[in-house]
Design a protein around this motif. Structure first.
Motif, PDB file in Angstrom:
ATOM      1  N   LEU A 238      -7.398   6.406  -3.752  1.00 17.17           N
ATOM      2  CA  LEU A 238      -5.939   6.440  -3.469  1.00 17.17           C
ATOM      3  C   LEU A 238      -5.539   7.872  -4.023  1.00 17.17           C
ATOM      4  O   LEU A 238      -4.779   8.770  -3.525  1.00 17.17           O
TER       5      LEU A 238
ATOM      6  N   LYS B 135      -6.918  10.378  -1.285  1.00 15.70           N
ATOM      7  CA  LYS B 135      -5.858  10.067  -0.027  1.00 15.70           C
ATOM      8  C   LYS B 135      -4.734  10.691  -0.252  1.00 15.70           C
ATOM      9  O   LYS B 135      -4.060  11.491   0.668  1.00 15.70           O
ATOM     10  N   ASN B 136      -3.910  10.498  -1.235  1.00 14.59           N
ATOM     11  CA  ASN B 136      -2.683  10.894  -1.620  1.00 14.59           C
ATOM     12  C   ASN B 136      -2.803  12.659  -1.659  1.00 14.59           C
ATOM     13  O   ASN B 136      -1.606  13.483  -1.394  1.00 14.59           O
TER      14      ASN B 136
ATOM     15  N   GLU C 195       1.250   4.240  -2.805  1.00 20.16           N
ATOM     16  CA  GLU C 195       0.987   5.712  -2.682  1.00 20.16           C
ATOM     17  C   GLU C 195       2.221   6.383  -2.734  1.00 20.16           C
ATOM     18  O   GLU C 195       2.114   7.445  -3.456  1.00 20.16           O
TER      19      GLU C 195
ATOM     20  N   GLY D 197       1.347  11.773   1.555  1.00 21.43           N
ATOM     21  CA  GLY D 197       1.387  12.544   0.100  1.00 21.43           C
ATOM     22  C   GLY D 197       2.173  13.634   0.367  1.00 21.43           C
ATOM     23  O   GLY D 197       2.907  13.916  -0.469  1.00 21.43           O
TER      24      GLY D 197
ATOM     25  N   GLY E  75      -7.291   1.790   1.516  1.00 18.11           N
ATOM     26  CA  GLY E  75      -6.136   2.274   2.268  1.00 18.11           C
ATOM     27  C   GLY E  75      -5.864   1.133   3.232  1.00 18.11           C
ATOM     28  O   GLY E  75      -6.078   0.016   2.798  1.00 18.11           O
TER      29      GLY E  75
ATOM     30  N   HIS F 266       0.904  -1.177  -0.129  1.00 24.46           N
ATOM     31  CA  HIS F 266       0.004  -0.135   0.071  1.00 24.46           C
ATOM     32  C   HIS F 266       1.037   1.195  -0.048  1.00 24.46           C
ATOM     33  O   HIS F 266       0.655   2.230  -0.742  1.00 24.46           O
TER      34      HIS F 266
END
Ligand code: IMP
Length: 201
Positions: free
Chosen positions: A176, A179-180, A15, A186, A154, A11
């Motif tokens: 994704l 979230k980033n 990312e 991120g 996530g 994961h």
């Protein structure tokens, strides 16, 4: 440019790859024959990130970076913080960690005689080593701890973390890309990316 990322977490690698972009090829330690657990014995995120990056640099002599992330909950005095991975015990996983976190907040409210503040933040520290030189980057995502888990995207504590920017959605309800755009990792990765891009120009 090739760069080694000190993680076995797929994961995290996805990312990180997404944030770094196409100029960089991320290499995982296992692709270079490093299959043992990379040591992290520090008592701060900074010292853990540095220890992991230094371990790879000493073994490989290649540009590498490591991250360490902690969830800091105000009503719990900043816990679990640097101990986030092992909060419920050394061999326990994310489900047990989230259960313990929700139970601790419940217990704190009971002791307080009223609901406690649920404000919290994820903090990531990245340590980069290039040509033996260490540089660190930090990313913070502010939010709150939910009363129950929600979402299945996530990893880790994502289902119980409600980022400030997301109108009550949990981090595990974000794509994704979403979230980033707002996450601790991120933000730290974009700082790393800017720095790396300035080095290859
Ligand atoms: P580490 O940085 O991999 O040591 O992560 C410490 C703890 O925080 C582990 O329990 C991870 O699952 C959790 N964690 C790290 N990054 C994230 C994230 O982006 N979302 C949710 N939990 C995370």
């Amino acid at each position: 440019m090739d760069i080694v990322f000190a993680t076995g977490n797929a994961h995290k690698a996805t990312e990180a790859g997404n944030a770094l972009g196409k100029s960089f090829t991320l290499i995982m330690p296992k692709d270079l024959g490093i299959t043992e657990e990379i040591p992290e014995n520090g008592d701060t995120l900074e010292s853990n990130a540095l220890e992991k990056a230094q371990y790879l640099w000493n073994k490989l002599g290649k540009s590498c970076f490591a991250d360490d992330t902690g969830l800091e909950v105000d009503a719990l005095g900043g816990a679990p913080g640097v101990y986030s991975a092992r909060y419920a015990g050394p061999s326990k996983g994310s489900e047990a960690n989230m259960e313990k976190l929700l139970a601790e907040l419940e217990a704190a409210s009971e002791r307080n005689g009223a609901p406690v503040k649920r404000s919290a933040r994820f903090r990531t520290v990245i340590a980069l080593i290039m040509d033996g030189k260490v540089t660190t980057f930090e990313g913070i995502c502010e939010g709150e701890i939910a009363c129950q888990k929600r979402g299945d995207q996530g990893f880790g504590y994502d289902p119980v973390f409600l980022p400030c920017e997301c109108n009550g959605k949990s981090m595990a309800e974000l794509t994704l890309q979403e979230k980033n755009a707002i996450s601790h990792r991120g933000k730290a990765m974009r700082k790393l990316s800017e720095y790396l891009n300035s080095c290859i120009k």
